[in-house]
Motif scaffolding. Structure first.
Motif, PDB file in Angstrom:
ATOM      1  N   PHE A 150       0.835  -1.211   0.000  1.00  0.00           N
ATOM      2  CA  PHE A 150       0.000   0.000   0.000  1.00  0.00           C
ATOM      3  C   PHE A 150       0.868   1.259   0.000  1.00  0.00           C
ATOM      4  O   PHE A 150       1.933   1.276   0.629  1.00  0.00           O
ATOM      5  CB  PHE A 150      -0.875   0.065   1.257  1.00  0.00           C
ATOM      6  N   VAL A 151       0.389   2.283  -0.667  1.00  0.00           N
ATOM      7  CA  VAL A 151       1.043   3.593  -0.534  1.00  0.00           C
ATOM      8  C   VAL A 151       0.601   4.213   0.783  1.00  0.00           C
ATOM      9  O   VAL A 151      -0.327   3.723   1.437  1.00  0.00           O
ATOM     10  CB  VAL A 151       0.671   4.571  -1.679  1.00  0.00           C
ATOM     11  N   ARG A 152       1.248   5.313   1.129  1.00  0.00           N
ATOM     12  CA  ARG A 152       0.867   6.003   2.367  1.00  0.00           C
ATOM     13  C   ARG A 152      -0.557   6.551   2.242  1.00  0.00           C
ATOM     14  O   ARG A 152      -1.057   6.741   1.131  1.00  0.00           O
ATOM     15  CB  ARG A 152       1.842   7.150   2.641  1.00  0.00           C
ATOM     16  N   LEU A 153      -1.160   6.800   3.378  1.00  0.00           N
ATOM     17  CA  LEU A 153      -2.546   7.299   3.388  1.00  0.00           C
ATOM     18  C   LEU A 153      -2.689   8.530   2.493  1.00  0.00           C
ATOM     19  O   LEU A 153      -3.691   8.700   1.803  1.00  0.00           O
ATOM     20  CB  LEU A 153      -2.958   7.634   4.823  1.00  0.00           C
ATOM     21  N   ALA A 210      -3.710   6.112  -0.473  1.00  0.00           N
ATOM     22  CA  ALA A 210      -4.508   4.994   0.030  1.00  0.00           C
ATOM     23  C   ALA A 210      -5.955   5.400   0.319  1.00  0.00           C
ATOM     24  O   ALA A 210      -6.890   4.643   0.020  1.00  0.00           O
ATOM     25  CB  ALA A 210      -3.858   4.414   1.283  1.00  0.00           C
ATOM     26  N   VAL A 230     -13.645  11.888   6.130  1.00  0.00           N
ATOM     27  CA  VAL A 230     -13.150  10.529   5.843  1.00  0.00           C
ATOM     28  C   VAL A 230     -11.630  10.391   5.906  1.00  0.00           C
ATOM     29  O   VAL A 230     -11.123   9.278   5.962  1.00  0.00           O
ATOM     30  CB  VAL A 230     -13.650   9.993   4.478  1.00  0.00           C
ATOM     31  N   ILE A 231     -10.913  11.496   5.890  1.00  0.00           N
ATOM     32  CA  ILE A 231      -9.456  11.385   5.986  1.00  0.00           C
ATOM     33  C   ILE A 231      -8.972  11.784   7.375  1.00  0.00           C
ATOM     34  O   ILE A 231      -8.084  11.141   7.938  1.00  0.00           O
ATOM     35  CB  ILE A 231      -8.761  12.210   4.879  1.00  0.00           C
ATOM     36  N   GLY A 232      -9.542  12.819   7.925  1.00  0.00           N
ATOM     37  CA  GLY A 232      -9.270  13.157   9.317  1.00  0.00           C
ATOM     38  C   GLY A 232      -7.870  13.678   9.581  1.00  0.00           C
ATOM     39  O   GLY A 232      -7.369  13.552  10.697  1.00  0.00           O
ATOM     40  N   VAL A 233      -7.211  14.223   8.557  1.00  0.00           N
ATOM     41  CA  VAL A 233      -5.871  14.783   8.755  1.00  0.00           C
ATOM     42  C   VAL A 233      -5.910  16.257   8.387  1.00  0.00           C
ATOM     43  O   VAL A 233      -6.413  16.626   7.321  1.00  0.00           O
ATOM     44  CB  VAL A 233      -4.837  14.041   7.864  1.00  0.00           C
ATOM     45  N   GLY A 273      -0.708  18.098   8.372  1.00  0.00           N
ATOM     46  CA  GLY A 273      -0.242  16.718   8.453  1.00  0.00           C
ATOM     47  C   GLY A 273       0.062  16.091   7.103  1.00  0.00           C
ATOM     48  O   GLY A 273       0.549  14.964   7.032  1.00  0.00           O
ATOM     49  N   PRO A 316     -10.236   6.860  10.871  1.00  0.00           N
ATOM     50  CA  PRO A 316      -8.983   7.469  10.386  1.00  0.00           C
ATOM     51  C   PRO A 316      -8.233   8.221  11.476  1.00  0.00           C
ATOM     52  O   PRO A 316      -6.996   8.212  11.513  1.00  0.00           O
ATOM     53  CB  PRO A 316      -9.434   8.411   9.272  1.00  0.00           C
ATOM     54  N   ARG A 317      -8.973   8.856  12.382  1.00  0.00           N
ATOM     55  CA  ARG A 317      -8.338   9.646  13.437  1.00  0.00           C
ATOM     56  C   ARG A 317      -7.589   8.739  14.423  1.00  0.00           C
ATOM     57  O   ARG A 317      -6.475   9.040  14.844  1.00  0.00           O
ATOM     58  CB  ARG A 317      -9.381  10.508  14.151  1.00  0.00           C
ATOM     59  N   VAL A 376      -4.443   7.313  12.570  1.00  0.00           N
ATOM     60  CA  VAL A 376      -3.357   8.300  12.422  1.00  0.00           C
ATOM     61  C   VAL A 376      -2.709   8.559  13.783  1.00  0.00           C
ATOM     62  O   VAL A 376      -1.478   8.660  13.895  1.00  0.00           O
ATOM     63  CB  VAL A 376      -3.894   9.609  11.788  1.00  0.00           C
ATOM     64  N   VAL A 411       0.647   9.067  10.159  1.00  0.00           N
ATOM     65  CA  VAL A 411       0.052   9.162   8.813  1.00  0.00           C
ATOM     66  C   VAL A 411       0.892   8.434   7.758  1.00  0.00           C
ATOM     67  O   VAL A 411       0.373   8.021   6.716  1.00  0.00           O
ATOM     68  CB  VAL A 411      -0.185  10.661   8.456  1.00  0.00           C
ATOM     69  N   ASP A 412       2.193   8.229   8.013  1.00  0.00           N
ATOM     70  CA  ASP A 412       3.068   7.611   7.008  1.00  0.00           C
ATOM     71  C   ASP A 412       3.201   6.094   7.150  1.00  0.00           C
ATOM     72  O   ASP A 412       3.830   5.457   6.310  1.00  0.00           O
ATOM     73  CB  ASP A 412       4.476   8.225   7.088  1.00  0.00           C
ATOM     74  N   THR A 438      -1.312   2.112   8.796  1.00  0.00           N
ATOM     75  CA  THR A 438      -2.449   3.044   8.730  1.00  0.00           C
ATOM     76  C   THR A 438      -3.253   2.779   7.461  1.00  0.00           C
ATOM     77  O   THR A 438      -4.479   2.669   7.500  1.00  0.00           O
ATOM     78  CB  THR A 438      -1.950   4.509   8.744  1.00  0.00           C
ATOM     79  N   SER A 439      -2.536   2.653   6.331  1.00  0.00           N
ATOM     80  CA  SER A 439      -3.221   2.369   5.057  1.00  0.00           C
ATOM     81  C   SER A 439      -3.924   1.010   5.122  1.00  0.00           C
ATOM     82  O   SER A 439      -5.044   0.846   4.630  1.00  0.00           O
ATOM     83  CB  SER A 439      -2.216   2.348   3.904  1.00  0.00           C
TER      84      SER A 439
END
Lengths: 689, 113
Positions: free
Chosen positions: A230-233, A241, A483-486, A490, B32-33, B36, B41-42, B46-47
């Motif tokens: 997987f790639v990073r989020l 992701a 849905v991502i929450g960043v 970040g 997601p929170r 993370v 996040v990296d 997480t993914s």
């Protein structure tokens, strides 16, 4: 704008050899496809091959359909840039398998749905059907045009031949065998091309591992970031992701498995739903993972070679050093070098690349023709000439294939003028076109209460708001937050999230339009459906219809009529929703289904007996017992040579068992001819249900 | 009598649907929170959990719908076989991707980091 060179200097002699291999391949495919034209006797054969094929034939032919023309170029590039995470788009379909194999597949098969818009008419009404036709054709023409454009780019890069010449020639080859051969030709040529694709991919992978010194060396020199699945989020706007889950795993996968008319037609060509499930599971479990490796591996190998070159301080033994300045050229550069610049083998690989294009486009052309005939031409024609013979529609289907090919070629002009990469054009187009249709169909299948007003309103609202995201992406902000929450702080810096002012911009995520479109469509559908069941609905619509009719334009009369038509809630939707699949099965058979699991009866001789009605067979009591079949059960009869995959076969019903004292199949001459059987050949029998 | 039962059933069903929707909304917000905050996040985990967390919701809602609607009946021989394959397939992918991440992170890289 796409660059049109591939980063290798191809010697003239090599270019000639590659051209010879590719042209020979094209001619072979043309002849191969044309041969199967003889198996299309009527419109059902032309589009659905008479619903008679074995699962392995359908599953095998879907290999080439699943690997698009742009796949080799796009995924090799992605594999080089982000590593094995290039497999993500191929390995995220399992979440939807239950909906497909137990829901959508039996619904369309047992209800004898011929096209996606036809489902919309039977499930909702005519207006919904026309809206679905518009959206579906937009999607299919977009895809055909993009595929033609992609191969034009590849040919221009390799041989310097402009799109102007290469695309029409390719269209002529493709158009010819699809036009005359229909679905049978498509299935058999795609099966062959699938084998070609895998063979070419395997040759490149083995050559790449050989150049590196084995799999251990390949894995050892691959950086950690490139080994991950997987790639990073939040890797980058075009490949992350979070976006891939909502845009690809949901919207993209539903579109491909539920609404891709070409894909659906393959399943409708299966001899039974059970065979269709085998084909589906094989595809999700085997074909897609293998395809993910085949199309992406050259990129991973290229990355590993470059790391090893840097590590040992020079070129690897036996090959020239590899330098990749523009990652879009990864596939051609790495394949050319690991194959030790052998023009014959490289020519074969390029021919396979073309196979990917041809198999994607032939499926889409056949699918467009099916929609054109079943959803546009036939309904219009039947109003004026209700007794039109089947032969007329077969002829019209061939013309529809020609038209679909021509429109696809014309769209290349538009793609040439776009200032974007192939991948960006692909995702941007798909994410904007598909959400309303995907959501409406999904709700139609899995929510019985959902009705015509809900479907029409949701599609109209969905189209408007999905396109709004292209004009004003700011509307996506709350959804991305949810849905991502960043927070923007970040997000990774320098990964492409920055806007023109250098600020992180989460709105540049390429996939969120699809999620937004799906949510809005779903919400509109729920609200409209609930309102349509309220006591205010009927008077409101009637008042509106009267108002529309009063407007002095030609189109207002039919529009008012459609609005009144949408009030009809007494539609029979048995078999069209997930909770009525059992009833659909009984209707399909014409009696109560028999689910007892029996065995196949193999190598049974045939005797002709015209006393047996058409499409019925009489069997010995012993064979009936082997199959656990009873009178009236559906029996599939095929030539005993399994490798024909059902090319010579027919669906029948079991008549009363005969008393001839030996195991023979009795059928009429008419049934025998309909099955394309050959005298003296034994058959295999299988109870369907 | 029937009408009363229907009406009560509908109300019950509506409550059930509303409750499910509320739970899903909370999960969509929280997942997601939490991920993370836990892995960063990296992190590839997480993914992984993002995909299989949200994916599991869609998958098991689908399983529930086809079972409840009768499209998949465990009393039918073929259906039972495919149903088992369906569930095993989900866990196969879950395990395969997990092991893939472990192999990626643990086997040493031969080049310069």
């Amino acid at each position: 704008m796409e660059e049109i060179t591939f980063g290798i200097e191809l010697p003239r002699a090599a270019a000639i050899v590659i051209s010879i291999v590719a042209i020979t391949y094209f001619c072979f495919i043309l002849g191969f496809g044309a041969y199967f034209a003889r198996f299309s006797k009527n419109i059902n054969d032309f589009f659905f091959s008479g619903q008679r094929f074995a699962w392995w034939l359908v599953a095998g032919s879907m290999i080439a359909t699943g690997i698009g023309s742009h796949s080799y170029l796009k995924y090799a590039q992605q594999g080089y840039e982000t590593g094995m995470s290039s497999t993500m788009t191929y390995l995220n379909n399992w979440f939807l398998v239950a909906y497909f194999v137990f829901g959508w597949l039996p619904i369309i098969y047992f209800s004898r749905i011929r096209s996606i818009p036809q489902y919309f008419e039977r499930r909702f009404n005519r207006v919904a059907r026309y809206l679905a036709v518009l959206i579906l054709l937009s999607y299919m023409f977009f895809y055909i045009g993009l595929s033609f454009y992609t191969v034009g780019v590849a040919i221009e890069g390799l041989f310097g031949i402009p799109h102007l010449y290469s695309v029409p020639v390719l269209a002529l080859v493709l158009g010819t065998y699809v036009t005359f051969g229909g679905q049978t030709a498509v299935i058999f040529t795609d099966l062959l091309q699938g084998v070609m694709l895998y063979t070419a991919g395997a040759i490149c992978i083995v050559a790449g591992f050989g150049a590196l010194g084995g799999f251990g060396e390949f894995w050892g020199w691959l950086p950690e970031s490139h080994r991950l699945p997987f790639v990073r989020l939040l890797e980058e706007p075009g490949y992350n992701a979070a976006g891939l889950f909502w845009g690809e795993a949901l919207a993209g996968s539903i579109m491909f498995t539920f609404l891709n008319q070409g894909w659906i037609m393959r399943f409708l060509a299966c001899r039974s739903v059970h065979e269709g499930r085998k084909a589906a599971f094989f595809n999700f479990f085997v074909t897609l993972p293998v395809s993910a490796v085949v199309v992406g591996a050259i990129g991973w190998i290229g990355k590993s070679i470059i790391e090893k070159q840097a590590g040992i301080g020079g070129a690897l033994e036996g090959i020239d050093p590899i330098y990749i300045q523009n990652t879009a050229h990864t596939f051609v550069i790495v394949a050319w070098e690991v194959l030790r610049q052998n023009p014959w083998v490289f020519g074969f690989v390029i021919a396979a690349l073309s196979a990917a294009l041809m198999s994607t486009i032939d499926t889409l052309i056949n699918a467009c023709a099916a929609v054109g005939i079943y959803d546009v031409y036939r309904p219009m024609r039947e109003r004026v000439h209700p007794d039109t013979p089947d032969r007329h529609y077969l002829h019209a289907a061939r013309w529809a294939s020609v038209c679909a090919t021509v429109i696809g070629v014309l769209l290349v002009i538009w793609f040439v003028k776009q200032q974007a990469t192939i991948m960006a054009m692909h995702y941007r187009g798909i994410m904007l076109i598909v959400p309303p249709l995907v959501t409406t169909l999904f709700m139609g299948c899995f929510w019985r209460r959902f009705n015509a007003p809900g479907a029409i309103f949701s599609m109209a609202v969905g189209v408007f708001f999905t396109y709004l995201t292209a004009v004003n992406p700011a509307v996506l902000r709350p959804l991305i937050w949810l849905v991502i929450g960043v927070e923007p702080s970040g997000y990774p810096a320098g990964a492409g999230w920055e806007d023109a002012a250098g600020q992180i911009n989460p709105l540049s995520n390429l996939y969120m339009n699809a999620l937004y479109g799906m949510l809005i469509t779903g919400l509109a559908g729920v609200i409209a459906t609930h309102f349509s069941y309220s006591r205010y609905y009927r008077p409101t619509i009637l008042k509106l219809a009267r108002g529309v009719k009063a407007i002095p334009f030609a189109f207002t009369d039919p529009m008012a009529q459609f609005m009144v038509e949408a009030l009809d809630k007494k539609r029979d939707i048995t078999g069209l929703t997930v909770d009525t699949v059992t009833e659909a099965m009984a209707r399909f058979k014409g009696g109560e289904p028999n689910h007892a699991v029996g065995k196949k009866a193999r190598r049974i001789p045939v005797e002709l007996d015209d006393a047996i009605p058409f499409k019925q067979v009489s069997l010995s009591p012993a064979i009936m017992e082997t199959m656990k079949a009873g009178d009236g059960d559906m029996i599939y009869v095929e030539d005993a040579r399994w490798w024909l995959g059902g090319l010579r076969s027919v669906h029948t019903h079991a008549a009363k068992p005969h008393e001839r004292g030996r195991d023979v199949v009795l059928m009429s001459k008419e049934t025998f001819d309909d099955a394309l059987m050959i005298k003296g050949r034994p058959v295999t029998l299988e109870k369907v249900f | 009598m029937d009408a009363k039962v229907d009406s009560a059933g509908k109300v019950g069903m509506h409550r059930y649907v509303m409750l499910t929707a509320a739970v899903i909304l909370v999960v969509v917000y929280a997942l997601p929170r939490v991920l993370v905050a836990t892995f960063g996040v990296d992190s590839p985990w997480t993914s992984y959990f993002y995909k299989y967390g949200f994916g599991a919701i869609f998958f098991f809602v689908g399983v529930f719908i086809v079972l409840k609607g009768g499209a998949c009946s465990l009393k039918r021989g073929h259906d039972r076989f495919w149903f088992r394959f369906l569930i095993l397939g989900f866990f196969w992918y879950l395990a395969m991707h997990g092991l893939w991440i472990v192999a990626s992170l643990t086997i040493p890289f031969l080049g310069e980091v």
